[in-house]
Design a protein around this motif. Structure first.
Motif, PDB file in Angstrom:
ATOM      1  N   SER A  70       0.834  -1.221   0.000  1.00  0.00           N
ATOM      2  CA  SER A  70       0.000   0.000   0.000  1.00  0.00           C
ATOM      3  C   SER A  70       0.857   1.255   0.000  1.00  0.00           C
ATOM      4  O   SER A  70       0.562   2.239  -0.666  1.00  0.00           O
ATOM      5  N   THR A  76       1.925   2.476  -3.570  1.00  0.00           N
ATOM      6  CA  THR A  76       0.971   2.493  -4.707  1.00  0.00           C
ATOM      7  C   THR A  76       1.040   3.788  -5.519  1.00  0.00           C
ATOM      8  O   THR A  76       0.744   3.800  -6.699  1.00  0.00           O
ATOM      9  N   PRO A 126      -4.554   6.304  -5.770  1.00  0.00           N
ATOM     10  CA  PRO A 126      -4.934   5.084  -5.043  1.00  0.00           C
ATOM     11  C   PRO A 126      -5.525   5.438  -3.678  1.00  0.00           C
ATOM     12  O   PRO A 126      -5.200   6.477  -3.102  1.00  0.00           O
ATOM     13  N   GLN A 127      -6.422   4.598  -3.203  1.00  0.00           N
ATOM     14  CA  GLN A 127      -6.990   4.747  -1.840  1.00  0.00           C
ATOM     15  C   GLN A 127      -6.470   3.556  -1.036  1.00  0.00           C
ATOM     16  O   GLN A 127      -6.878   2.420  -1.275  1.00  0.00           O
ATOM     17  N   ASN A 128      -5.558   3.802  -0.128  1.00  0.00           N
ATOM     18  CA  ASN A 128      -4.886   2.673   0.519  1.00  0.00           C
ATOM     19  C   ASN A 128      -5.718   1.953   1.561  1.00  0.00           C
ATOM     20  O   ASN A 128      -5.274   0.978   2.154  1.00  0.00           O
ATOM     21  N   ASN A 154      -8.770  -1.326  -5.229  1.00  0.00           N
ATOM     22  CA  ASN A 154      -8.033  -0.089  -5.520  1.00  0.00           C
ATOM     23  C   ASN A 154      -7.888   0.098  -7.031  1.00  0.00           C
ATOM     24  O   ASN A 154      -8.078   1.191  -7.558  1.00  0.00           O
TER      25      ASN A 154
END
Ligand code: SDX
Length: 392
Positions: A73, A76, A152-154, A161
């Protein structure tokens, strides 16, 4: 450990290699990742856990998996400078051309992984590559459709994602369908590695020279793009579109049998599997499940694909040549049902296969490096003397 092929007692090739990652028995239709059958992994595991397994050789403990996911993550996002590379592409550039170029360009940004003897640096490269390839693929998708890139949304899992970065737009909320994310997850498990296929061998060949690992991965992406390899999933959908309806299947298959120029049953055949591709069996069932969930079980292209398979598998021409559906025959139908456009099918394959590529690179460079040097059988002219132009 014997050489891959020998033309005569004095001549052996040096393009075989030793690897502990994936085992294939082409006749029995067996595919094992670090000893685990791929069907069990597809049913019980997740792509990120399989990535850990392929990279490190063992299934992770809960804490190791959590740490691995957190590390992925953290990597990303892509450097804002890398985003500017996309400005240089024409809008209609094929996403695989963008992946090849942008991944290769990462070698201009990262020098902290150049010492491949250092396990920590190999890990940083592997985690960074696995984390960034979906972000780069999603950016290629956004470039093609002229939409803003989505960060990206971790807090999302790996496949959620990717769907978020592809399909979210700033103008309205987007909710990832967990079934769609799970469908991608299973497909990515099945595409994660496959021993010494053309693209993985290309990564090993390039990596064996000691080149920057991002450049080696870029060479693998280029090899995967070909329609005989990873580009086959895109070619299958184009073939289905050209055939049109199930009643046209026999006519098309006759053209294949007559070897009409450029007519092949894409998604069929395999250099190693000569009875069935275990992944195709899983993907066929997965395809029915996913399309049923999406209310698309009557998809005409699924119906056509099933008709093609039914007619081909009962025809001696295909049976004699041991031509069966491979991993690419049904995967495109699932991607399309998930709203993924045809030109993004091979990037999906590249995202999954990045795990295999980085694992094979890491396995190879952790041993004393020996440059790959395939040999040839010379078929050219015998030795002869130069003739000056006035005497020709
Ligand atoms: C992948 O290596 C890997 O593991 C790859 C892969 C991975 O996970 O990395 O599994 C992923 O690339 C799967 C393959 C995707 N490609 C396709 O679906 C493209 C269509 N398939 C073919 O191009 C072909 O089957 C290959 C390239 C996959 C395999 O080719 P082979 O084993 O070398 O077979 P061949 O070319 O030697 O052909 C043998 C015979 C020939 O007929 P004859 O000359 O003996 O009369 O089979 C025929 C070929 O014409 N044939 C086909 C055919 N594939 C082979 N005829 C029609 N349609 C086909 N698809």
């Amino acid at each position: 450990k014997e050489d891959v092929f020998t033309y005569d007692p004095g001549f052996t090739s040096t393009c075989s290699c030793e690897s502990a990652i994936t085992y294939i028995d082409g006749d029995a239709g067996v595919l094992l990742y670090r000893g685990y059958p791929v069907d069990q992994l597809a049913e019980h595991s997740s792509f990120i856990e399989v990535a850990y397994l392929i990279l490190y050789g063992e299934l992770p403990s809960p804490s190791a998996l959590e740490e691995f996911e957190a590390s992925i993550s953290r990597h990303t996002m892509i450097n804002e400078g890398v985003k500017r590379f996309f400005d240089g592409f024409y809008y209609d550039a094929h996403p695989m051309s963008m992946l090849t170029g942008v991944v290769g360009a990462l070698s201009a940004f990262y020098h902290d992984t150049s010492n491949s003897k250092d396990a920590k640096q190999r890990d940083i490269f592997a985690h960074r590559m696995i984390a960034k390839i979906p972000t780069i693929a999603a950016a290629a998708y956004k470039k093609y459709f002229g939409q803003p890139f989505m960060y990206p949304q971790n807090n999302l899992d790996y496949c959620s994602n990717l769907l978020h970065m592809m399909f979210s737009v700033p103008a309205e909320p987007y909710e990832v369908d967990p079934i769609a994310a799970k469908a991608l997850d299973v497909l990515f498990i099945l595409h994660a590695d496959h021993e010494q296929n053309a693209s993985t061998s290309t990564v090993r060949m390039a990596g064996s020279t000691g080149t920057n690992p991002y450049a080696a991965i870029s060479s693998g992406i280029a090899a995967l793009w070909g329609p005989a390899h990873g580009g086959a999933n895109e070619a299958v959908l184009k073939m289905l579109e050209e055939i049109g309806t199930p009643d046209k299947a026999p006519e098309f298959l006759q053209k294949v049998k007559d070897k009409v120029e450029g007519v092949r049953l894409m998604g069929f055949g395999h250099r190693v599997y000569k009875n069935f591709d275990p992944r195709a069996t899983i993907i066929r069932e997965h395809c029915h499940r996913v399309l049923k969930h999406l209310g698309k079980e009557n998809d005409p292209q699924l119906e056509l694909a099933m008709k093609l398979e039914e007619v081909a598998l009962s025809d001696d021409y295909f049976k004699e040549r041991k031509l069966y559906p491979n991993v690419d025959f049904y995967s495109g139908i699932i991607y399309k049902a998930l709203g993924i456009p045809v030109n993004m099918f091979t990037p999906m394959f590249a995202i999954a296969r990045t795990v295999g590529w980085v694992a094979h690179w890491s396995e190879m460079v952790s041993e004393p490096l020996k440059i790959a040097r395939p040999r040839q059988v010379y078929m050219g002219a015998d030795k002869r003397d130069y003739v000056t132009v006035d005497k020709r």
